[in-house]
Scaffold this active site. Structure first.
Site: not given
Ligand SMILES: [Zn+2]
Length: 552
Positions: A161, A481, A525, A534
């Protein structure tokens, strides 16, 4: 499972460090015995296809972490540089080099991974991995006790993020600066090709400063530090420049608004920075030291202000109920930097009483006590001899446990079965950090090699045959991620990023639907599987530390 894992199953049988080995280093591959019945192995040159080394597999291990029957092919005695393949009973492993400095490129790539995470400036890693300036405009959230706009002051996007979190920045930046202090020979001349290259700072310190400047910007005039700067909720899988959500400085929602853990983490990191930057930029080092002192004073006066997300906020919490270890760390680092008695007194009085057992484990973002103990024992200042001896003894005891685990594990890593949690690859990295600190206290080649075993595990010597660092090795994972990797229109992910790794506990929809298997297999994966795949700055930091040691 995605392509890379399918490939791994096909090539299976032989698992080793896909980056290769140095001529003098230990070299051990794991062979899965269900795929091989003969006990002899050969190492063949790729260019000549001739046999350069023969050996017999070691004893059979029933490996609890993978459920596999394994055996070790030890070819440490092969010291000739070249490119080779291991062959057992008709199985051929991936090609790998034996070369001088086999991990130099990996160190550079993992450190440039931080450059790729930069917020507030244009980034260009080459190969199309770039974005224009992002998140320039911010504001104080109502929970911070202030209002109005705030200009962006840098920092690294935390993970998949675009948030920035002081607590996680603390351990990440602290770990990187520790690598600088312990392995300067590997880092001083490291060229990162960043905007500051050629300036007065070595590239490594210039990159770390990008995040230090942001941490400093979250310190209020009274010395306290706000917990994080993020939007109110996560944006979609878009590029950072397309994220138009306001980047808020977020506080606890009530007086004193700043939090203890964040403030003490900043104090600790700025005290380290004062030591590292002093020789290159005395004014910046003084700024760091002043911030560290102010932060420490605030944290000691407000020892129990914890953080949980206010009602309107749903980004990462990094909540930590216990901030005593953060104050311990800040006290020890400030003492190491200044030698002043108030810091040492606070540190010593917070240590377990004489006679009580001192237990030291690997650090993580919520437990920084090990960093406190180690900086105290590694300091050149005299200090309290009995405290230093207790720390030394507890560290060597913990290192002994990790070495025993590595000997028993079929793939050589130091993880306990209970360590396969969210971010288990960073647990392995931090266990290597413990071993490498122990090696500073009592030099031991076996401890250094055990630390490197976790590097071997991370880049190929695991039951999946995968390299968990993007674009490193012959079989790297491909679907982190990570918003820029998903949104940039390029097939391969951004380079130099460490996957969280196997997680037996699950924690997202994809992970929770996987068939239960032994913990080392519990990884996929898949970009959606954030509890397994992540990336995060506090995972890349111990990887850089380990690679710095490997290059020193
Ligand atoms: Zn940004």
């Amino acid at each position: 499972m995605a392509n890379s894992s399918g490939e791994a199953e096909k090539s299976a049988g032989i698992f080793l460090n896909q980056l290769g080995y140095s001529p003098s280093g230990a070299k051990q591959a794991t062979v899965r015995l269900s795929d091989a019945t003969r006990r002899e192995f050969q190492v063949r040159s790729v260019t000549q296809d001739d046999v350069v080394f023969k050996g017999r597999l070691g004893r059979t291990v029933s490996d609890a972490a993978s459920g596999d029957q394994t055996s070790v092919a030890d070819f440490s005695a092969l010291r000739t540089t070249g490119v080779y393949r291991l062959q057992v009973d008709g199985l051929r492993g991936d090609p790998f080099p034996i070369a001088a400095r086999p991990y130099a490129a990996a160190l550079r790539q993992a450190m440039r991974g931080f450059y790729g995470q930069r917020c507030g400036c244009a980034v260009d890693l080459g190969g199309g991995y770039k974005h224009p300036v992002c998140h320039v405009e911010g504001a104080y959230h109502a929970t911070s006790g202030k209002s109005g706009p705030i200009a962006n002051h840098g920092g690294w996007h935390d993970a998949g993020d675009y948030g920035r979190y002081v607590v996680n920045s603390g351990i990440s930046t602290g770990t990187l600066l520790w690598a600088w202090e312990l392995y300067p020979q590997a880092l001083r001349r490291l060229s990162l090709d960043i905007p500051e290259s050629g300036g007065k700072l070595p590239d490594y310190l210039a990159e770390v400063r990008w995040n230090l400047e942001w941490m400093l910007s979250l310190q209020d005039a009274d010395g306290g530090v706000w917990h994080k700067q993020t939007s109110e909720h996560f944006c979609g899988f878009i590029m950072p420049q397309d994220d138009k959500l306001t980047s808020y400085v977020i506080g606890t929602g009530e007086t004193p608004y700043k939090s203890t853990c964040a403030t003490a983490d900043v104090a600790a990191v700025m005290a380290i920075a004062a030591r590292c930057y002093g020789p290159y930029d005395a004014a910046f080092a003084q700024r760091c030291l002043a911030a560290a002192r102010k932060g420490w004073t605030w944290a000691v006066a407000h020892p129990n202000v914890t953080f949980t997300n206010p009602p309107s906020i749903s980004t990462g919490g990094y909540g930590d109920e216990h901030c005593g270890d953060e104050i311990l760390w800040a006290s020890a680092e400030l003492w190491r930097t200044t030698g002043e008695p108030q810091y040492e007194k606070t540190f010593l009085s917070a240590m377990p009483a004489n006679g009580a057992v001192l237990t030291i484990t690997e650090p993580d973002w919520s437990n920084v006590a090990p960093m406190a103990y180690w900086t105290y024992v590694l300091a050149e200042r005299r200090g309290d001899a009995s405290a230093k001896e207790r720390i030394r003894e507890a560290t060597l005891r913990a290192a002994g446990v990790l070495m025993e685990r590595s000997r028993k594990n079929g793939y050589g890593n130091t993880l306990a079965l209970t360590d396969y949690i969210w971010g288990s690859n960073a647990v392995a990295g931090n266990q290597s950090l413990l071993l490498l600190v122990a090696d500073q206290l009592h030099a031991d080649q076996a401890m250094r090699e055990t630390a490197l075993n976790n590097l071997h595990y991370i880049v190929g010597r695991n039951c999946l045959g995968v390299s968990w660092v993007t674009q490193l090795g012959v079989r790297p994972f491909e679907h982190p991620h990570h918003r820029p990797s998903a949104a940039d229109g390029i097939a391969a992910p951004w380079p130099g990023l460490l996957s969280g790794g196997p997680n037996a506990r699950g924690g997202d929809a994809v992970a929770d639907q996987m068939q239960k298997r032994p913990p080392m297999w519990m990884w996929i994966d898949d970009q959606r599987a954030y509890s397994m795949n992540e990336i995060a700055i506090n995972w890349n930091a111990p990887l850089v530390f380990l690679l710095a040691a490997a290059n020193a």
